[in-house]
Scaffold this motif. Sequence first.
Motif, PDB file in Angstrom:
ATOM      1  N   THR A   5       0.842  -1.183   0.000  1.00 27.51           N
ATOM      2  CA  THR A   5       0.000   0.000   0.000  1.00 27.51           C
ATOM      3  C   THR A   5       0.883   1.241   0.000  1.00 27.51           C
ATOM      4  OG1 THR A   5      -1.611  -1.193   1.361  1.00 27.51           O
ATOM      5  CG2 THR A   5      -1.865   1.187   1.217  1.00 27.51           C
ATOM      6  N   LEU A   6       0.576   2.174  -0.912  1.00 29.00           N
ATOM      7  CA  LEU A   6       1.237   3.474  -0.924  1.00 29.00           C
ATOM      8  C   LEU A   6       0.217   4.517  -0.513  1.00 29.00           C
ATOM      9  CD1 LEU A   6       3.330   3.377  -4.216  1.00 29.00           C
ATOM     10  CD2 LEU A   6       4.214   3.559  -1.887  1.00 29.00           C
ATOM     11  N   ALA A   7       0.577   5.361   0.435  1.00 25.90           N
ATOM     12  CA  ALA A   7      -0.323   6.413   0.903  1.00 25.90           C
ATOM     13  C   ALA A   7       0.396   7.752   0.825  1.00 25.90           C
ATOM     14  CB  ALA A   7      -0.767   6.140   2.332  1.00 25.90           C
ATOM     15  N   PHE A   8      -0.368   8.772   0.494  1.00 24.77           N
ATOM     16  CA  PHE A   8       0.162  10.127   0.431  1.00 24.77           C
ATOM     17  C   PHE A   8      -0.409  10.893   1.606  1.00 24.77           C
ATOM     18  CE2 PHE A   8       0.493  14.495  -0.998  1.00 24.77           C
ATOM     19  CZ  PHE A   8       1.768  14.518  -1.542  1.00 24.77           C
ATOM     20  N   PRO A   9       0.379  11.053   2.668  1.00 25.63           N
ATOM     21  CA  PRO A   9      -0.144  11.743   3.848  1.00 25.63           C
ATOM     22  C   PRO A   9      -0.360  13.230   3.571  1.00 25.63           C
ATOM     23  CG  PRO A   9       2.176  11.226   4.133  1.00 25.63           C
ATOM     24  CD  PRO A   9       1.754  10.614   2.823  1.00 25.63           C
ATOM     25  N   ALA A  10      -1.435  13.763   4.099  1.00 27.50           N
ATOM     26  CA  ALA A  10      -1.758  15.176   3.904  1.00 27.50           C
ATOM     27  C   ALA A  10      -0.606  16.072   4.356  1.00 27.50           C
ATOM     28  CB  ALA A  10      -3.040  15.528   4.654  1.00 27.50           C
ATOM     29  N   ALA A  11       0.118  15.659   5.377  1.00 32.27           N
ATOM     30  CA  ALA A  11       1.235  16.453   5.885  1.00 32.27           C
ATOM     31  C   ALA A  11       2.361  16.549   4.856  1.00 32.27           C
ATOM     32  CB  ALA A  11       1.756  15.851   7.182  1.00 32.27           C
ATOM     33  N   GLY A  12       2.409  15.585   3.929  1.00 31.61           N
ATOM     34  CA  GLY A  12       3.471  15.585   2.913  1.00 31.61           C
ATOM     35  C   GLY A  12       3.095  16.338   1.661  1.00 31.61           C
ATOM     36  N   ALA A  13       1.904  16.914   1.615  1.00 31.65           N
ATOM     37  CA  ALA A  13       1.422  17.607   0.420  1.00 31.65           C
ATOM     38  C   ALA A  13       2.113  18.957   0.268  1.00 31.65           C
ATOM     39  CB  ALA A  13      -0.092  17.785   0.493  1.00 31.65           C
ATOM     40  N   THR A  14       2.962  19.063  -0.727  1.00 29.46           N
ATOM     41  CA  THR A  14       3.604  20.326  -1.045  1.00 29.46           C
ATOM     42  C   THR A  14       3.406  20.599  -2.526  1.00 29.46           C
ATOM     43  OG1 THR A  14       5.747  19.354  -1.588  1.00 29.46           O
ATOM     44  CG2 THR A  14       5.400  19.955   0.712  1.00 29.46           C
ATOM     45  N   VAL A  15       3.395  21.863  -2.888  1.00 32.02           N
ATOM     46  CA  VAL A  15       3.188  22.254  -4.283  1.00 32.02           C
ATOM     47  C   VAL A  15       4.240  21.633  -5.186  1.00 32.02           C
ATOM     48  CG1 VAL A  15       3.104  24.234  -5.849  1.00 32.02           C
ATOM     49  CG2 VAL A  15       2.038  24.386  -3.610  1.00 32.02           C
ATOM     50  N   GLY A  16       5.467  21.478  -4.706  1.00 37.80           N
ATOM     51  CA  GLY A  16       6.553  20.920  -5.506  1.00 37.80           C
ATOM     52  C   GLY A  16       6.330  19.480  -5.932  1.00 37.80           C
ATOM     53  N   LEU A  17       5.441  18.759  -5.258  1.00 33.36           N
ATOM     54  CA  LEU A  17       5.175  17.362  -5.604  1.00 33.36           C
ATOM     55  C   LEU A  17       4.057  17.208  -6.635  1.00 33.36           C
ATOM     56  CD1 LEU A  17       5.510  15.710  -2.093  1.00 33.36           C
ATOM     57  CD2 LEU A  17       7.083  15.508  -4.028  1.00 33.36           C
ATOM     58  N   GLN A  18       3.404  18.302  -6.995  1.00 33.45           N
ATOM     59  CA  GLN A  18       2.329  18.210  -7.988  1.00 33.45           C
ATOM     60  C   GLN A  18       2.916  17.732  -9.315  1.00 33.45           C
ATOM     61  OE1 GLN A  18       0.009  21.736  -8.354  1.00 33.45           O
ATOM     62  NE2 GLN A  18      -1.276  20.896  -9.956  1.00 33.45           N
ATOM     63  N   GLY A  19       2.360  16.644  -9.845  1.00 31.48           N
ATOM     64  CA  GLY A  19       2.844  16.066 -11.090  1.00 31.48           C
ATOM     65  C   GLY A  19       4.066  15.183 -10.950  1.00 31.48           C
ATOM     66  N   ALA A  20       4.582  15.021  -9.734  1.00 34.12           N
ATOM     67  CA  ALA A  20       5.778  14.189  -9.521  1.00 34.12           C
ATOM     68  C   ALA A  20       5.443  12.716  -9.732  1.00 34.12           C
ATOM     69  CB  ALA A  20       6.323  14.402  -8.111  1.00 34.12           C
ATOM     70  N   THR A  21       6.438  11.943 -10.133  1.00 32.35           N
ATOM     71  CA  THR A  21       6.267  10.499 -10.306  1.00 32.35           C
ATOM     72  C   THR A  21       7.386   9.758  -9.576  1.00 32.35           C
ATOM     73  OG1 THR A  21       7.566  10.406 -12.348  1.00 32.35           O
ATOM     74  CG2 THR A  21       5.180  10.775 -12.578  1.00 32.35           C
ATOM     75  N   MET A  22       7.111   8.491  -9.301  1.00 28.78           N
ATOM     76  CA  MET A  22       8.088   7.616  -8.657  1.00 28.78           C
ATOM     77  C   MET A  22       7.953   6.235  -9.275  1.00 28.78           C
ATOM     78  SD  MET A  22       8.138   6.064  -4.800  1.00 28.78           S
ATOM     79  CE  MET A  22       6.888   4.874  -5.238  1.00 28.78           C
ATOM     80  N   ALA A  23       9.075   5.604  -9.558  1.00 22.86           N
ATOM     81  CA  ALA A  23       9.090   4.221 -10.028  1.00 22.86           C
ATOM     82  C   ALA A  23       9.904   3.408  -9.031  1.00 22.86           C
ATOM     83  CB  ALA A  23       9.695   4.113 -11.418  1.00 22.86           C
ATOM     84  N   LEU A  24       9.280   2.390  -8.443  1.00 21.68           N
ATOM     85  CA  LEU A  24       9.934   1.543  -7.451  1.00 21.68           C
ATOM     86  C   LEU A  24       9.908   0.108  -7.962  1.00 21.68           C
ATOM     87  CD1 LEU A  24      11.040   0.954  -4.565  1.00 21.68           C
ATOM     88  CD2 LEU A  24       8.655   0.803  -3.809  1.00 21.68           C
ATOM     89  N   ARG A  25      11.095  -0.480  -8.104  1.00 23.90           N
ATOM     90  CA  ARG A  25      11.197  -1.861  -8.577  1.00 23.90           C
ATOM     91  C   ARG A  25      11.680  -2.745  -7.425  1.00 23.90           C
ATOM     92  NH1 ARG A  25      15.500  -4.299 -12.436  1.00 23.90           N
ATOM     93  NH2 ARG A  25      14.672  -6.369 -12.653  1.00 23.90           N
ATOM     94  N   LEU A  26      10.889  -3.791  -7.129  1.00 27.88           N
ATOM     95  CA  LEU A  26      11.194  -4.720  -6.039  1.00 27.88           C
ATOM     96  C   LEU A  26      11.487  -6.099  -6.611  1.00 27.88           C
ATOM     97  CD1 LEU A  26       8.296  -3.673  -3.657  1.00 27.88           C
ATOM     98  CD2 LEU A  26      10.666  -2.907  -3.563  1.00 27.88           C
ATOM     99  N   GLN A  27      12.221  -6.897  -5.852  1.00 27.77           N
ATOM    100  CA  GLN A  27      12.551  -8.258  -6.290  1.00 27.77           C
ATOM    101  C   GLN A  27      12.537  -9.190  -5.087  1.00 27.77           C
ATOM    102  OE1 GLN A  27      15.941  -8.612  -8.887  1.00 27.77           O
ATOM    103  NE2 GLN A  27      16.541 -10.530  -7.960  1.00 27.77           N
TER     104      GLN A  27
END
Length: 97
Positions: free
Chosen positions: A69-91
């Motif tokens: 589960t990925l969650a975006f906490p309200a406390a982490g909401a900053t304008v700089g993250l708008q449109g940001a992406t992340m790719a996480l590869r696990l094995q």
Amino acid sequence: GNGTLSGAYTLSRVSLTDVPESPALSAALTLRIEDLTAGTTLYVGTPAAFSSVALGSIAPGETRTYRFTLAFPAAGATVGLQGATMALRLQITGVTP
């Protein structure tokens, strides 16, 4: 699984890419990894801080169910993250005795 040997398994981060690199979305999200079969939480923290977690021994023919589960906490909401992406590869890797 279809293997014939028990093994000790580990879930590891192979790669992590943030666009943009700063501010990093991976540092703002919360990642929760749960073993639903055992009813345990294996990891809670940011994807940026995750490196690996032991999944324990899995016997031949045994199945396990995991939830990520990925969650975006309200406390982490900053304008700089708008449109940001992340790719996480696990094995998942296993070592037989």
